[in-house]
Design a protein around this motif. Structure first.
Motif, short mmCIF file in Angstrom:
data_model
loop_
_atom_site.label_atom_id
_atom_site.label_comp_id
_atom_site.label_asym_id
_atom_site.label_seq_id
_atom_site.Cartn_x
_atom_site.Cartn_y
_atom_site.Cartn_z
N PHE A 177 0.86 -1.19 0.00
CA PHE A 177 0.00 0.00 0.00
C PHE A 177 0.90 1.23 0.00
O PHE A 177 2.12 1.14 0.17
N SER A 178 0.30 2.40 -0.18
CA SER A 178 1.07 3.64 -0.08
C SER A 178 0.64 4.40 1.17
O SER A 178 -0.49 4.27 1.64
N THR A 179 1.57 5.21 1.68
CA THR A 179 1.29 5.95 2.91
C THR A 179 2.21 7.16 2.98
O THR A 179 2.97 7.45 2.05
N ALA A 180 2.16 7.87 4.12
CA ALA A 180 3.00 9.05 4.30
C ALA A 180 4.48 8.67 4.33
O ALA A 180 4.86 7.58 4.77
N ASN A 181 5.32 9.58 3.88
CA ASN A 181 6.76 9.36 3.79
C ASN A 181 7.40 9.60 5.16
O ASN A 181 8.04 10.62 5.40
#
Length: 346
Positions: A177-181
């Motif tokens: 998944f993608s999320t905050a860096n």
């Protein structure tokens, strides 16, 4: 010929372009209601560049490059201990998978018929053609049917063998998944590992976001077929007690809108064709994500199949030549995939 391709990811649209160019009437059917927007960043190596060039999309693919500069190796506490060069994970060129699928679709959609939100559910063939039933559309007859529908290929299950007989699990599963860096990565990856567990994070463009993969040792690919809630539950269970950023990433996982789950698996078949039905890409010979060769293999397989169909009037001879040419390449990639899984502790 009138040809049906099941699957609109990479191998399917690439093959559709070559077949359409050679004068065939091509339809691509895809179970998903629209182009799939998730997936790993994918990379290209070796002869795949020649295929992209012949397809006429190499410049657009290069323009979508992630620009990854390397991967930081982290100890269990998150301290940097070393670095892997970019080519280990990114190959010679790396792009988000969604970028490649969009490019291939846009490149083919004007002349190739796409049907989304439907799937093959019956295949009957004889010497004159293949009668195909669909979940939604009316049945139709084709000269050839191609399964380019991934590791859980419906075409392969209907014509060749059940999934359980041909899918080999490599002992590794995970959620993406993608999320905050959280680490402030800048076109870089970070790899955290403890025995039986791994976290890979990659910043590939948007400075505020990273792609995350949470991996763990597992004993069956059956996890792939569970619903999202169960996949999340298993992921939390297998990563319970892990330190560093893992608890935060497990929280982020539940909020992600692009969640997906997959296991490192390979597909092994004695033959890739049966009568007028043939397989290409992961449906026929998946090498596992740990090989780093899946996308290149899909493109090269599509090109090889189309080239041999153009060279032989007899589809049986074309299918045999395609398989003879590609088998050694696939066998080597599958060896690399098994080694890759072992490096991740599977």
């Amino acid at each position: 010929m009138k040809i049906l391709i099941s699957g609109a990811s990479v191998a399917g649209p690439a093959l559709a372009w070559f077949l359409d160019r050679d004068g065939h009437d091509v339809t691509v059917v895809e179970r998903a209601p629209a182009l799939r927007d998730g997936g790993y960043a994918i990379d290209f190596r070796g002869p795949a560049f020649e295929v992209l060039q012949e397809l006429g999309v190499l410049a657009r693919v290069r323009a979508s490059a992630t620009g990854t500069t390397g991967t930081d190796l982290l100890d269990p506490d998150g301290n940097r201990t070393g670095e892997l060069p970019a080519e280990v994970f990114a190959g010679e060129l790396e792009v988000p998978k969604r970028a490649l699928t969009r490019i291939l679709h846009e490149h083919t959609a004007r002349t190739v018929r796409y049907v989304f939100g439907d799937s093959v559910d019956r295949i009957d063939q004889d010497a004159s053609g293949v009668r195909v039933g669909f979940e939604r559309a009316e049945p139709d007859t084709y000269d050839l049917v191609v399964g380019a529908d991934g590791i859980y290929s419906v075409v392969r299950r209907l014509v060749f063998a059940p999934h359980s007989e041909v899918i080999r699990h490599l002992g590794l599963s995970g959620a993406g998944f993608s999320t905050a860096n959280h680490l402030g990565l800048d076109h870089r990856g970070a790899l955290w590992q403890t025995p039986g567990r791994a976290v890979y994070m990659l910043n590939a463009g948007d400075p505020q976001r990273v792609f995350v993969n949470l991996s763990f040792a597992s004993d069956s690919p059956a996890l792939d077929l569970l619903d999202r809630a169960e996949q999340e539950r298993v992921t939390r269970e297998r990563l319970a007690g892990a330190g560093w950023l893992v608890p935060r990433l497990l929280q982020d996982m539940s909020a992600a809108t692009d969640f997906f789950f997959s296991s490192a698996c390979q597909v092994h078949l004695d033959r890739w064709s049966e009568g007028r039905v043939v397989l290409v890409g992961d449906a026929g010979y998946c090498a596992a994500p740990t090989s780093g060769m899946g996308t290149s293999q899909a493109l090269i397989g599509a090109h090889s199949l189309a080239r041999h169909l153009a060279a032989y009037y007899d589809h049986d001879k074309a299918f045999a030549a395609y398989e003879q040419e590609l088998r050694p390449y696939v066998s080597e990639n599958q060896r690399i995939g098994r080694e890759g899984a072992r490096r991740f502790g599977a």
